[in-house]
Design an enzyme around this catalytic site. Structure first.
Site, PDB file in Angstrom:
ATOM      1  N   ARG A 257      19.543 -79.678 -85.014  1.00  0.00           N
ATOM      2  CA  ARG A 257      18.992 -78.761 -84.007  1.00  0.00           C
ATOM      3  C   ARG A 257      18.974 -79.486 -82.667  1.00  0.00           C
ATOM      4  NH1 ARG A 257      13.079 -78.666 -84.384  1.00  0.00           N
ATOM      5  NH2 ARG A 257      13.257 -79.710 -82.389  1.00  0.00           N
ATOM      6  N   HIS A 261      12.459 -76.778 -81.008  1.00  0.00           N
ATOM      7  CA  HIS A 261      12.288 -75.849 -82.139  1.00  0.00           C
ATOM      8  C   HIS A 261      12.361 -74.391 -81.659  1.00  0.00           C
ATOM      9  CE1 HIS A 261      10.683 -73.941 -85.711  1.00  0.00           C
ATOM     10  NE2 HIS A 261       9.704 -73.440 -84.989  1.00  0.00           N
ATOM     11  N   TYR A 270       8.432 -85.881 -80.005  1.00  0.00           N
ATOM     12  CA  TYR A 270       8.592 -86.445 -81.354  1.00  0.00           C
ATOM     13  C   TYR A 270       9.992 -86.962 -81.682  1.00  0.00           C
ATOM     14  CZ  TYR A 270       9.997 -81.579 -82.126  1.00  0.00           C
ATOM     15  OH  TYR A 270      10.604 -80.355 -82.037  1.00  0.00           O
TER      16      TYR A 270
END
Ligand SMILES: Cc1ncc(C[n+]2csc(CCOP(=O)(O)OP(=O)(O)O)c2C)c(N)n1
Ligand SMILES: [Mg+2]
Length: 355
Positions: A257, A261, A270
């Site tokens: 990805r 998100h 993160y």
């Protein structure tokens, strides 16, 4: 004394076009120039739509959006290997699957604008609405596939979910039933390495998601999800098995990805830029484009024609989606239960949504 081995398993990995665009001729599926270009068109249209959706979200013209950047290969490769009558049960990150099926782009935008009616598929398009509750669509697909067996229907069911989705009970229940009943279903896991901020190694201690199929007596394969042709070939093979009465297959598309998100996330909290940059080089369009150019199928002019066409289609879809009236606010309450409670009726009046 060594114990007798009663069963061993292996996990195969399929890559046909490598990161530099070189293809393994022995593994290439038999696709015509037209079919190869159809895949390219679907990838370009998916990426163009995705870019527009992100821009619209920033302007407040659609709601929260889940980008598919980097996953176009897994989505178009699998969707285009299916027959028109096959039923698809997608999650929220399958915009490229909808687009590959020819789903009206304006309806996709209608959905992302917060209007559920955007998920009303045209009557001849066998695709379920995007499922936001993670993993819930898996058991729906298995149930439909079991019904297809009973009805001796030659169509198959295909469900999509993420690496995070594979941690849900629905995944295990789905695979177990499908294995036992030899249901004609393909489980496509888009392992994009993240479930929001949770990395893949926190989803399962198993080294691959594909190997988990073995526990249910189901074949599993890991595919380079950034190699659209490999995904196509693996899906076509799984579909052939399902249609021949040989039952389900789990396909793990190993991908990444590249964006946050959703537009409500900030992935810099993160993961590192270096990590993303490493995967950027492996994204699916780079290698497929080189492959087509080397084959003499794609040149600058045709590429521009395809890109311009995609831009035009997406722009027209935005105009069309913004021309339709938004849903009535009271609909938020009206369709949550079959009959409205006294409280719900009061709320609708108090908010002056209806008299
Ligand atoms: C049942 C359920 N629990 C939690 C959430 C919140 N949520 C939305 S997406 C997501 C992670 C999904 O990860 P994955 O399955 O890998 O799919 P991806 O987003 O990477 O495509 C979570 C936890 C949800 N939508 N549904
Ligand atoms: Mg994921």
């Amino acid at each position: 004394m060594p114990l007798k081995i009663i069963k061993t398993f292996d996990v195969k990995f399929l890559q046909i076009i490598d990161e530099s665009g070189r293809a393994d001729a022995g593994l290439l599926p038999d696709l015509t120039t037209e079919e190869l270009l159809k895949i390219y068109r679907a990838m370009i249209l998916s990426r163009t739509f995705n870019r527009m959706a992100l821009a619209l979200q920033r302007e407040g013209r659609i709601g929260t959006y889940a980008s598919i950047l980097g996953q176009e290969g897994a989505e178009t490769g699998s969707a285009l290997a299916l027959e028109k009558g096959d039923w698809i049960f997608p999650s929220f990150r399958e915009t490229g699957v909808f687009i590959s099926r020819g789903y009206p782009l304006w309806r996709m935008l209608r959905y992302w604008r917060g209007d559920e009616r955007g998920m009303e598929a045209p009557a001849d398009m066998n695709i379920f609405p995007m499922s936001v509750p993670v993993g819930s669509q898996i058991t729906h697909a298995v149930g439909a596939a079991m019904a297809m067996n009973i009805k001796k229907d030659k169509n198959i069911a295909v469900t999509y979910f993420g690496d995070g989705g594979s941690s849900r009970g629905d995944f295990h229940e789905g695979l177990n039933f499908a294995g036992v009943f030899k249901a004609p279903v393909i489980f496509i896991c888009q392992n994009n390495q993240w479930a929001i901020s949770l990395p893949r190694n926190r989803q399962s201690a198993a080294e691959t998601i594909a190997q988990r199929a073995a526990g249910y007596g189901v074949p599993g394969i890991q595919v380079d999800g950034n190699d659209v042709v490999a995904v196509y070939a693996a899906t076509a093979r799984a579909a052939e098995r399902a249609r021949a009465g040989e039952g389900p297959t789990l396909i793990e598309c190993f991908t990444y990805r590249l964006d946050d998100h959703t537009t409500a996330d900030d992935s810099s909290r993160y993961r590192t830029d270096e990590d993303v940059a490493k995967w950027q080089k492996k994204e699916p369009l780079i290698r497929y484009k080189i492959f087509l150019e080397n084959k003499g199928i794609l040149n600058k002019e045709l590429d521009k024609e395809i890109t311009d066409e995609a831009e035009g289609l997406v722009k027209a879809a935005v105009t069309e989606a913004e021309a339709v009236a938004p849903p009535a606010p009271a609909d938020i309450i009206k369709y949550t239960s079959a009959t409205l409670s006294v409280r719900q009726k009061k709320d609708i009046k108090a908010l002056k949504w209806e008299k």
